[in-house]
Scaffold this motif. Sequence first.
Motif, mmCIF file in Angstrom:
data_model
loop_
_atom_site.group_PDB
_atom_site.id
_atom_site.type_symbol
_atom_site.label_atom_id
_atom_site.label_comp_id
_atom_site.label_asym_id
_atom_site.label_seq_id
_atom_site.Cartn_x
_atom_site.Cartn_y
_atom_site.Cartn_z
ATOM 1 N N TYR A 423 0.907 -1.450 0.050
ATOM 2 C CA TYR A 423 -0.025 -0.080 0.243
ATOM 3 C C TYR A 423 0.802 1.433 0.099
ATOM 4 C CZ TYR A 423 -3.417 3.426 1.404
ATOM 5 O OH TYR A 423 -4.371 4.672 1.423
ATOM 6 N N PRO A 424 0.701 2.234 -0.675
ATOM 7 C CA PRO A 424 -0.721 2.396 -1.808
ATOM 8 C C PRO A 424 -0.411 1.927 -3.162
ATOM 9 C CG PRO A 424 0.509 4.358 -1.723
ATOM 10 C CD PRO A 424 1.310 3.495 -1.012
ATOM 11 N N TRP A 427 -2.855 -0.819 -4.511
ATOM 12 C CA TRP A 427 -4.184 -0.662 -3.766
ATOM 13 C C TRP A 427 -5.355 -0.840 -4.903
ATOM 14 C CZ3 TRP A 427 -6.354 -2.037 0.577
ATOM 15 C CH2 TRP A 427 -7.547 -1.397 0.805
ATOM 16 N N MET A 471 -7.197 3.625 2.948
ATOM 17 C CA MET A 471 -7.226 2.231 3.049
ATOM 18 C C MET A 471 -8.090 1.891 4.200
ATOM 19 S SD MET A 471 -4.552 -0.492 4.095
ATOM 20 C CE MET A 471 -4.263 0.058 5.638
#
Length: 625
Positions: A423-424, A427, A471
């Motif tokens: 992440y990111p 994602w 997230m």
Amino acid sequence: MNNAFSAIALYRAGRLDDALRCCLSALRSASPPLAAFEIAAEIHLRRNQWDAAETLLNEAIRYAPDSLNSRFNLGVVHVQRKKLEAALAHFEHCLREAPDNVEYMNAVGNCLRLQGDCTQASRVLKGAHAKAPKHGGICENLGWVLLSSNPHEAHAHFEAAFSAGNRSARVAQGMTESLIATGAYQAAVNLAQSALKEFSKNPELHHCLGVALVKSRRSTTAIDAFRTALRFKPEHAEARVNLAVQLEQQGELGAAEQELREALIRQPMCPEALFHLAFLKSACFSEAEEQLLRCALREARNLNDKGRLGLALGRVLEQRKKHEESMQAVLSARKMLAPSSQYCPESDSRRTEELILSHTQQSTRNAQAQEAVSSIFVVGMPRSGTSLTEQILASHPQVEALGETGVARALLQKLTDLNGGQYPQNWAQISPQQRHDLRIYAQGLLTDRLPRQENKVLVETTPGNHALVGMLAELLPSARFVLCQRSPLDTAISLLQHPLSPEHDYSHRLEHLSHRFKQFARCQQLWLRQFPNSCTRVMYERLVTEPEQTIRALLATLELPYSETCLYPHKTQRTVRTPSAAQVRSPIYRSAVQRWKKYHGALSPLISSLEPLEDAHQADLRSTS
């Protein structure tokens, strides 16, 4: 000679008093045998009678300069008396005469370790280990050498020492410390408790148990362990300082101050006691203690110690209203700590760009989540009011505040376990099923942390989770995010003055501190834009100047009924594990607003760099008044 032979036989039979009498009788002869010196010295060594042993061994060396046994034992005496250079000279002499002797190699390596030369110590001990891989003493010393750099390998060596028959309290301590260093806190607790069944009066093991319990978030039990360690070893400075820190976090500021001052009585130059006393809000340094702090700063060899003591000096000078001198001490300390910084501005900028790219590809959450609020994440820059906001929420009867839970870290690891993603960066690419699995996992993590049979809203406070809001918001539709915001210049000053964990090492350089603020501001705008119904902003200045109005609005946004207890957060009894542990025990105060103006001269480059952000913040304040 007959006395010497008798002494040898008695020594081997364990009759040490009789053996010593025979040795002393032999030493009164015209030509005393070397064995009498050496056996008498070994008896004194076993009894920790260092003066008597040193006298006999010096006599033995004068009598027989080539006696390696006498030189080796004299080195052992010097180690016990912390005369490490003299000890190393004797051990190296023995090793030159017998270069394949693993006992001499082990002694040289251990002495180098105690001197802080872990590189050379590792080289020598690994050579010894290659010759004797099952030598319990060599395995133990290798464990100590590697503990800070490679705790997993260190633990393997401690286990090898144990398997080789070295089942000493020191090996148990090393195994426990290596488990703590690898994050296996419960395993460390279990091991320490098991070892204490055999070594019940060992202060180091009680101290290790305390540290493991702190890491496991069991402060009350940890306090008992530290106190037990001090009962067996009252001069144990580290245990006393750790006890003081836990007392401070529980709000017992007077007791914390008492323990720190006791540590300084027993060890006046203890860096950690001086450091924590300086930052304990309830304590005031005397002139004598300030001079002691300055002396410790001059004599500190370790750069980290020098940097921390420099920050402590800045804190003391700040208390004395010597603002310019205080900031000079702080900047000098930061300069000393700067070489240790791992912060990379380019990486920080790249990560911010990836966050923006990942979440602007997702549709904005316009609709309010249908589920009732079950969790609240308090995030923001450190020193921006996160601890105060958490304490205010913790004062609400329908809230359970748990501090830092590690939920976000666990989610990041789960993402990696699911598809190797990060992440990111990855994602946007995770599948709907993986997203569903992560959501179930996240909800389970939060549920597990709530006390049983209590229907309360959980509050999690990890300032660094600010970068993970996107997230968390997508995985937890019933979560809300309190984005703490304070004057960038006031926050920057506070970050400079207060030592934080290594992930905040951007504070060591003014240009890095400025860069971090700019990336934070970009993320703040992203979350407010993309998740307007999940995120609410709390302005520190509003919180401390208009507390009731601001707290009412915050609670309403979080779907919590108003409670007057939130106006008096200092009365809430709970453990606070942040550098603000002492501050949140005070009533809400406004004296920290616009503190930066006291340091305008010393920090003009930082002020110029952050001026646009400061102007924007002040404009936001005016628009919400």
